[in-house]
Design an enzyme around this catalytic site. Structure first.
Site, short mmCIF file in Angstrom:
data_model
loop_
_atom_site.label_atom_id
_atom_site.label_comp_id
_atom_site.label_asym_id
_atom_site.label_seq_id
_atom_site.Cartn_x
_atom_site.Cartn_y
_atom_site.Cartn_z
N ARG A 65 0.81 -1.21 0.00
CA ARG A 65 0.00 0.00 0.00
C ARG A 65 0.84 1.26 0.00
NH1 ARG A 65 -4.30 -0.03 4.15
NH2 ARG A 65 -4.28 -2.24 3.70
N THR A 66 1.89 1.32 0.78
CA THR A 66 2.66 2.56 0.81
C THR A 66 3.36 2.79 -0.53
OG1 THR A 66 3.01 2.24 3.16
CG2 THR A 66 4.43 3.82 2.08
N LYS A 93 23.33 -8.15 -3.85
CA LYS A 93 24.69 -8.56 -4.19
C LYS A 93 25.70 -8.00 -3.20
CE LYS A 93 23.32 -8.30 -9.01
NZ LYS A 93 23.24 -7.23 -10.00
N ARG A 115 11.98 3.09 1.76
CA ARG A 115 11.65 2.30 2.94
C ARG A 115 12.84 1.37 3.19
NH1 ARG A 115 6.11 -0.67 4.31
NH2 ARG A 115 5.70 1.52 4.83
N HIS A 143 7.66 6.78 10.32
CA HIS A 143 6.92 6.64 9.08
C HIS A 143 6.10 7.92 8.97
CE1 HIS A 143 4.80 5.14 5.76
NE2 HIS A 143 4.24 4.05 6.25
#
Lengths: 315, 424
Positions: A65-66, A93, A115, A143
């Site tokens: 959703r974000t 990697k 994020r 957030h």
């Protein structure tokens, strides 16, 4: 906002934490977001404020959703959006976060939405780039757009923030939403009560601006104008933090019965995704007190506002 | 070769001396103290600087062998002499682990060949530091290992620790242990508390130190083993150690110099240079450590030097390595407390000289005729600004970066030879 004798300018380069914002900043973002929300409801497209801007969505943690909310917000404003889930990036990697930042920065984006699973990870990256950085959640720290969208949703439901009693219940210790939302609401004058099992309650929540921290949900919900339930990670209920789902529901689930203790017109919220029957009864989640879908709607609006305010900040 | 130092402030905590005078060095040893009658080949005018025994640091990590990109004995010694450290004990947590005689000898030989300072090895308590099978403490002692420790991997199995301590006691070996309860502390990255919760970092609870310390003290008591508690970081730990001493337990305690200077709030905005273990604790804890030092309850101040290159520190806080470079700042961290009148000069020097020398049984660490001429000349009030780029360690991960400090070593002498001299 215009007050004779005062001039206000939103003078931030990044949005990393609610702590970086003033009360005026928050009011300004919410006002702008509300304009975007109303325009969308009227079926209008906003001005393409981000035309010719490149926005990179960099998600080191899974999110539906974000990530899509930011993508939609940026596209509505006319930006070119590149969304990079972690599986496709070179982080797997062994590239360090700072190297990733410097690589992306060399491609000259106008904003990066990040994020990351580590608290402080987004701030670390922001120091190495020349464009606006928006924190879409860093570990168990912040957030900020969630804090803003929750605040806006409450303001629309109640017409104010000042003096409201807000109860936030659930896994407080691991919740960046609890931190951001508590700080934003406190700054605007709400009285926030945090509630959760003792195993999931951190110390020092007064420094976030919380008025109370309780482990008795019945006491915490008493007279609340707003009740916000947090998502509980199901893996925390295997006995390490909590005995079981049903025991959690017994003490901390939001039921119709419990909601009677809150104010008669109490608003119910949840940042999603919900565990129905664990944190919240389905009937309540879907009931007329619930503004859970409006939270999602305001999420896009708040992100539009933040992207617009931070555009043109590339140094 | 006879070197005379005139016009110095002679400081010897072992004898309680703090007086003006001269000192004569002959054949690498201290020959005369106070008033010099012999004839010197060379004379230095100290111009009133402090002359004290060189510092003895009981906790230094380098990357040799196995991680020379972090630090070698040679690069560590370069930083050490600039900080006034003339003898250092290096920890066994290297690759390979210092857990047998050949490796103890390797450290001693490499130290002699490459390092300006005297190097002593601490041997591993258990093979490979795995916390399972005890290492050859008796043989390593014979080869010069000064004490035994599991370093930054404290033994979690109490039965292993009990047997290890009992065995160490039987061969007269000193055991050093950082007090820790692994299960409580394993995920933590900074002190548990309001700041950790606010910035979303998992905590290292003080209870982990207390539980580990209670266990270590009880087992030392039961086995009659002499214990060096490594890097005490909380107020209550001091009380626990005092209580154990009152019961007759043979226990020494060390504190890291950075714990006397910083508290948890210095982590601030995810400053990974301030990520150390034990973590910086509360201001009350820091004050209690300073008080304990003033009351003579701390036997050694250590640098806890732990070099980490940028790739280990330029990471999100939770992912960064623990450890702070400290060899060049250990003396200044204490001289700040002297200037603030929290400690007398001799009380500040005691846990850096005579007391650690006594713990590991070496002849240096005091101004005494016949003792090795390991000496430092320092200006106790000279202000300086710590910039990590100017530090001499191969890794520059100093939490003191950007801090105003007082007190600088101007000359370092080891075995009568000047190994460091600071330009003015």
């Amino acid at each position: 906002m215009s007050i004779p004798g005062y001039s206000y300018e939103f003078n931030h380069t990044h949005l990393l934490s609610i702590e970086d914002l003033s009360r005026l900043d928050i009011g300004h973002i919410l006002d702008l977001a509300e304009e975007f929300a109303e325009a969308t409801r009227r079926g209008e497209r906003p001005e393409p404020h981000l035309k010719n801007n490149t926005v990179i969505n960099l998600f080191f943690e899974n999110s539906t959703r974000t990530m899509s909310s930011f993508e939609i917000a940026a596209k509505r404003l006319g930006a070119d959006v590149i969304t990079m889930p972690v599986a496709q990036s070179s982080v797997k990697k062994g590239e360090t976060l700072i190297d990733t930042a410097m690589t992306l920065n060399a491609m000259a984006p106008d904003a990066i939405v990040i994020r990351h699973s580590a608290s402080g990870g987004v701030k670390l990256l922001s120091r190495k780039v020349d464009c606006a950085v928006i924190n879409a959640g860093d570990g168990t720290h912040q957030h900020p757009t969630q804090g803003l969208l929750d605040t806006l949703t409450i303001r629309r439901a109640k017409g104010r923030i000042e003096g409201l009693k807000v109860t936030i219940c659930g896994d407080i210790i691991h919740s960046r939403v609890a931190r951001s939302t508590t700080m934003a609401l406190h700054m605007l004058g709400a009285e926030v009560t945090l509630c959760g099992p003792a195993t999931l309650m951190p110390s020092g929540t007064d420094t976030w601006g919380a008025a109370r921290a309780l482990s008795d949900f019945d006491a915490a919900i008493e007279g609340a104008d707003v009740v916000m339930m947090l998502r509980l990670q199901l893996e925390r209920m295997n006995g390490a933090y909590l005995p079981s789902q049903r025991e959690y529901f017994r003490s901390f689930g939001l039921t119709a019965e419990r909601l009677k203790r809150a104010a008669p017109d109490a608003t119910v919220m949840h940042p999603g995704p919900m565990n129905r029957g664990v944190e919240i009864e389905s009937a309540i989640a879907d009931g007329d007190r619930s503004v859970i879908t409006e939270q999602v709607e305001m999420g896009v609006a708040v992100r539009e506002a933040v992207l617009k305010l931070l555009s043109g900040r590339r140094t | 070769m006879r070197l005379q130092i005139d016009n110095a402030r002679l400081l010897c905590p072992a004898n309680g001396w703090d007086e003006a005078g001269s000192l004569l060095i002959e054949d690498g040893k201290i020959a005369e103290i106070g008033k010099v009658t012999g004839k010197a080949d060379e004379t230095i005018d100290a111009d009133g600087l402090c002359l004290s025994p060189g510092l003895i640091d009981l906790r230094v990590k380098t990357g040799e062998p196995g991680a020379e990109q972090k630090e070698t004995l040679a690069t560590a010694s370069r930083a050490a002499v600039a900080g006034g450290v003339t003898s250092m004990v290096v920890m066994p947590d290297t690759n390979p682990v210092i857990d047998d005689v050949a490796l103890v000898q390797f450290i001693a030989n490499r130290g002699k060949e490459t390092s300006k300072t005297r190097i002593y090895a601490a041997g591993a308590l258990t093979k490979g530091l795995k916390g399972e099978a005890m290492a050859e403490m008796g043989l390593m002692s014979d080869s010069g290992a000064v004490f035994f420790t599991n370093g930054d991997l404290p033994i979690s199995d109490a039965s292993v620790l009990r047997r290890t301590m009992a065995y160490a006691a039987s061969c007269g070996a000193l055991v050093s242990s950082r007090a820790d309860d692994h299960a409580l502390a394993k995920r933590g990255v900074m002190n548990s508390g309001a700041l950790a919760a606010r910035i979303g970092l998992s905590g290292l609870p003080r209870e982990a130190e207390w539980i580990g310390l209670a266990r270590d003290l009880l087992l030392a008591e039961a086995t009659k083993c002499t214990l060096l508690v490594d890097q005490v970081s909380t107020a209550r730990s001091i009380e626990m150690i005092k209580a154990a001493r009152a019961r007759g337990v043979k226990v020494w305690a060390s504190v890291a110099a950075h714990h006397l200077f910083f508290n948890e709030l210095d982590v601030g905005d995810y400053l990974t240079y301030c990520k150390v273990n034990p973590p910086f604790r509360s201001e009350e804890d820091r004050q209690a450590l300073i008080d304990a030092l003033a009351h003579g309850e701390i036997d050694a101040v250590v640098s806890a030097h732990d070099p980490q290159p940028p790739e280990e520190k330029r990471l999100p806080f939770a992912e960064a390595s623990f450890g702070a470079a400290g060899l060049e700042t250990v003396l200044s961290a204490l001289l700040v407390l002297v200037q603030d009148e929290r400690l007398s000069m001799l009380d500040a020097l005691m846990p850096l000289t005579a007391s650690p020398a006594n713990i590991i049984g070496v002849p240096q660490g005091q101004l005494k005729e016949g003792a090795p001429a390991d000496l430092i000349l320092f200006d106790p009030e000279k202000p300086w600004f710590c910039e990590r780029e100017h530090l001499r360690s191969r890794s520059l991960n100093s939490p003191f970066d950007g801090r105003r400090m007082v007190g600088r070593v101007m000359r370092t002498i080891i075995g009568g030879e000047t190994v460091f001299e600071r330009g003015t």
